[in-house]
Design an enzyme around this catalytic site. Structure first.
Site, short mmCIF file in Angstrom:
data_model
loop_
_atom_site.label_atom_id
_atom_site.label_comp_id
_atom_site.label_asym_id
_atom_site.label_seq_id
_atom_site.Cartn_x
_atom_site.Cartn_y
_atom_site.Cartn_z
N ASP A 266 0.87 -1.17 0.00
CA ASP A 266 0.00 0.00 0.00
C ASP A 266 0.91 1.23 0.00
OD1 ASP A 266 -2.08 1.76 0.01
OD2 ASP A 266 -3.15 0.84 1.67
C1 BGC Z 1 -4.96 3.32 -0.09
C2 BGC Z 1 -5.05 2.28 -1.20
C3 BGC Z 1 -4.87 2.97 -2.54
C4 BGC Z 1 -3.54 3.70 -2.53
C5 BGC Z 1 -3.23 4.41 -3.83
C6 BGC Z 1 -3.72 4.17 -0.19
O1 BGC Z 1 -3.76 5.23 0.69
O2 BGC Z 1 -5.00 2.67 1.15
O3 BGC Z 1 -6.27 1.61 -1.15
O4 BGC Z 1 -4.96 2.02 -3.56
O5 BGC Z 1 -3.55 4.67 -1.50
O6 BGC Z 1 -4.09 5.47 -4.00
#
Ligand code: BGC
Length: 753
Positions: A266
């Protein structure tokens, strides 16, 4: 020598000068050759620096390929409800492109509420085509974290409280996305069940609960859906961050489940080079590195899996074999996507995609209550008053990473107005309350001005005075995508509807007995006003076609067939994580969040201890017609395998669909089991007066529990019951079955025959 080996060794046999040319202009093994051989071939031509380069980001959402070898990079996109607008190279702010508007599909809670894997396939196909057209090769979704607490701000991005429902719904989504040569990235693996302290919350959970509740959705995504990537989340499990957790990544994901895809961190979830290098993470995205300021650009060389990793490999402190494995996985993903010459071209904003969004939305809407068959709206209705902010608020902007820039969004008021005018019904609107007037996310603005200077009392008084003159009032409220509502990064602070909506609903109901409540949310909420209104509709976040899908159901174009994917309990303390008020269970204490409730999630808890504390049960949902379930026919082809056929008769006067649900009850067990657990379901459409058969199948896994002492799925011989119903609290038939011999199998093994 095999023909493909010949190809590999052709280069070795060439003269040095020829070899140099060959290396500069590689001739890859063609696509008829096995994927892994092609991956190894490409890997063998790469330098260490090139391998390091492809395992971490080069921008907010992309990673480089190998330019020297013509290997393309990876372009990721959120996910999971539509294709996110392109952002600047180093910033979250949108880039301001003019070709990146999309169709917003319904939130995954709505998809789960269809209880229809065919809708999931349609969803995956449609969003996959949009991702493909936009040239993205990784779609950051779907999400299958279990709804443990109704306060979790991101529940709207997930598929409810039940592992079986989430497992069945996630698989077709992934399969269909990937047919477009776009990798699904299942998230957030694992135990990412709250937003409060999400970066550090250390989840402590027993093994049985982990395997029975929190992992099945991910397991199905990998072993049945064949997901090409997965996103370890922010939180910790047993002391290690998910991205650095060898139990989650090496033992379970890559070991037991045989995952051959890419574990993509993530965004900003990586903290330690040694741990990510050795514990199973493959790619790093979104990090802000030690020594650099928040927001500094070009931090990419300093990523944990960049220079620091390269240095440790060079010094021999970390093995090359792990880097080779990561790079090989990344190459495999690139070959499955961008380098697949046969993949389709995709499509964007097509009529088919709007139609899919509308169909899924209409099928996911849940009719909770319909006293006196007030719905659908009768043709004799003269005047409708619509009240509520959610009737006029764009919900596709906001909520965090799932925020979208839509080509168009039909608001509930627009959809209702269109449907009313088609039927010659007069329709008026009143605001009723002011909630969140924001309408901007990362530079995407709704362009709406939702300010209203009237006082709360005045807003109610204005709505009430018009309600008295209408034949029917449709209140459209719920939550929204602002912080502390249904939004990433924060959890809700209250289980009740915000902005005094309870008072608005009660005032409207007192003024007009035909008041219908339609709530758009991604979570359950308390309903102190429930008995005062004759009809309640659970509407979710439906995306581009929200207004049309809602109007389809309220005006009867679509006969509702959605079922709740989670329990609507009366109060927050009717969810086990909140029952005792123990802070260690939620939101956590001294860094730990302890899942002391174990298996008692959603209906598994209320069934056991609080059946009277449920407003609307898991699996509940009404139709404009009625169904009768006939006597089930049971077949038992082999040990612990049952096929149950149930005749479903439509006893009403319009075509409708019913979801027949099969729960299993273990009558006596050596371990505590939930009162019942969903193990099968099937949706069937039936014409009035007709009967259709529905088949539910149960296999040994339907009867098994995870034995945390042996690490084996275990079926104990003895008495079980198959409970057949149309909701978890409406069981129509109980079928006793007797399992005569014990069975066990490992998580890595197939379910025995
Ligand atoms: C989120 C993810 C997301 C990623 C990219 C993160 O803060 O938890 O679900 O895909 O950002 O935007």
């Amino acid at each position: 020598m095999l023909p493909y080996m010949k190809k590999i060794f052709i280069g070795m046999a060439m003269a040095a000068s020829v070899a140099a040319v060959w290396a500069a202009t590689p001739v890859y093994l063609d696509e008829t050759q096995p994927l892994d051989l092609r991956v190894q071939d490409a890997l063998s031509r790469m330098t260490t620096a090139e391998k390091i380069a492809i395992i971490h980001a080069q921008s907010k959402f992309s990673s480089p390929g190998v330019q020297r070898l013509g290997i393309p990079g990876i372009w990721c996109t959120d996910g999971p409800h539509g294709i996110r607008p392109d952002v600047l190279w180093d910033e979250w702010e949108q880039a301001g492109a003019t070709n990146d508007s999309c169709v917003a599909f319904p939130a995954l809670t709505c998809l789960a509420a269809t209880w229809n894997p065919e809708m999931s396939a349609l969803y995956g196909k449609s969003i996959g085509e949009e991702a493909r057209y936009r040239n993205k090769n990784v779609l950051l979704g779907p999400g299958v974290n279990i709804n443990r607490t109704p306060l979790n701000g991101r529940n709207f991005e997930y598929m409810g409280e039940d592992p079986w429902l989430a497992s069945r719904m996630v698989v077709p989504y992934i399969t269909e996305v990937q047919k477009n040569g776009v990798a699904a990235c299942v998230k957030h693996y694992a135990l990412n069940n709250q937003e409060v302290d999400r970066d550090h919350a250390n989840v402590l959970v027993d093994d049985r609960t982990l395997h029975e509740i929190y992992l099945p959705g991910f397991k199905a995504a990998v072993t049945e859906g064949g997901a090409w990537s997965i996103m370890p989340g922010y939180n910790k499990y047993n002391g290690d961050h998910a991205c650095e957790n060898s139990v989650l990544l090496l033992d379970i994901l890559k070991g037991d489940w045989g995952f051959d895809g890419v574990a993509i961190s993530d965004w900003g979830a990586v903290h330690n080079t040694d741990k990510v290098a050795t514990n199973g993470l493959d790619m790093e995205f979104g990090s802000w590195t030690n020594g650099l300021n928040w927001g500094a650009s070009n931090a990419y060389d300093n990523y944990f899996l960049a220079k620091p990793y390269a240095e440790k490999i060079e010094k021999g402190e970390l093995p090359m074999s792990d880097l080779d494995d990561k790079a090989a996985r990344v190459l495999r993903l690139i070959m499955r996507t961008e380098m697949d010459r046969n993949r389709p071209y995709g499509s964007l904003n097509s009529d088919e995609h709007y139609a899919a969004a509308r169909k899924i939305g209409g099928e996911g809407i849940v009719l909770l209550k319909n006293e006196g068959n007030l719905l659908p709206v009768k043709p004799s209705t003269k005047k409708i008053l619509v009240v509520g902010e959610n009737a006029i608020k764009m919900m596709t902007v906001g909520g965090g990473s799932s925020s979208l820039k839509v080509q168009r969004e039909t608001l509930p008021l627009d959809g209702l107005r269109r449907a009313a005018s088609e039927k010659g019904i007069e329709l008026e609107y009143e605001r009723g309350y002011v909630g969140d007037v924001g309408g901007e996310y990362n530079g995407v603005t709704t362009g709406q001005d939702l300010n209203d200077s009237r006082s709360a009392d005045q807003l109610i008084a204005d709505a009430v005075s018009k309600a008295k003159e209408a034949d029917m009032v449709i209140f459209v409220g719920g939550l929204n995508k602002a912080d502390h509502q249904d939004a990433e990064g924060t959890d809700r602070e209250d289980f009740a509807l915000p902005y005094n909506q309870g008072a608005v609903i009660e005032a409207l109901a007192a003024a007009n007995p035909n008041t219908i409540v339609v709530n758009l949310t991604g979570n359950p909420y308390s309903m102190e006003w429930k008995d005062k209104v004759p009809a309640i509709v659970q509407g979710w976040y439906i995306g581009s076609e929200a207004g049309n899908a809602i109007a389809d159901v309220l005006f009867g174009e679509v006969n509702p067939s959605g079922k709740l994917p989670f329990t609507f309990a009366k109060s927050l303390t009717d969810y086990a994580a909140h029952a005792s008020g123990d802070q260690t269970m939620y939101p956590g204490k001294d860094g730990d969040v302890v899942y002391k409730e174990g298996l008692d999630v959603g209906y598994r808890y209320t069934d056991r201890l609080k059946p009277s504390r449920v407003n609307y049960a898991f699996g509940h949902g009404l139709s404009y017609t009625t169904f009768d379930l006939g006597t089930p026919k049971v077949e038992n082809p082999s040990a612990a395998r049952y096929t149950v056929t149930i005749p479903v008769k439509n006893t009403g006067d319009r075509t409708g669909a019913e979801v027949v649900q099969g729960y299993v009850r273990d009558v006596k067990s050596s371990v505590r089991r939930p009162i019942k657990e969903l193990k099968a379901f099937n949706k069937v459409e039936v014409a009035p007066g007709e009967t259709a058969d529905v088949t539910l199948t149960f296999d040994p896994s339907s009867f098994a529990f995870y034995n945390d002492k042996t690490g084996l799925w275990t079926v104990e011989p003895g008495k079980f019951e198959l409970l057949i119903g149309t909701s978890s609290d409406d069981i129509k038939a109980r079928i006793p079955v007797n399992i005569t011999s014990p069975m066990t199998w490992k998580d890595s093994e197939k379910i025995p025959d």
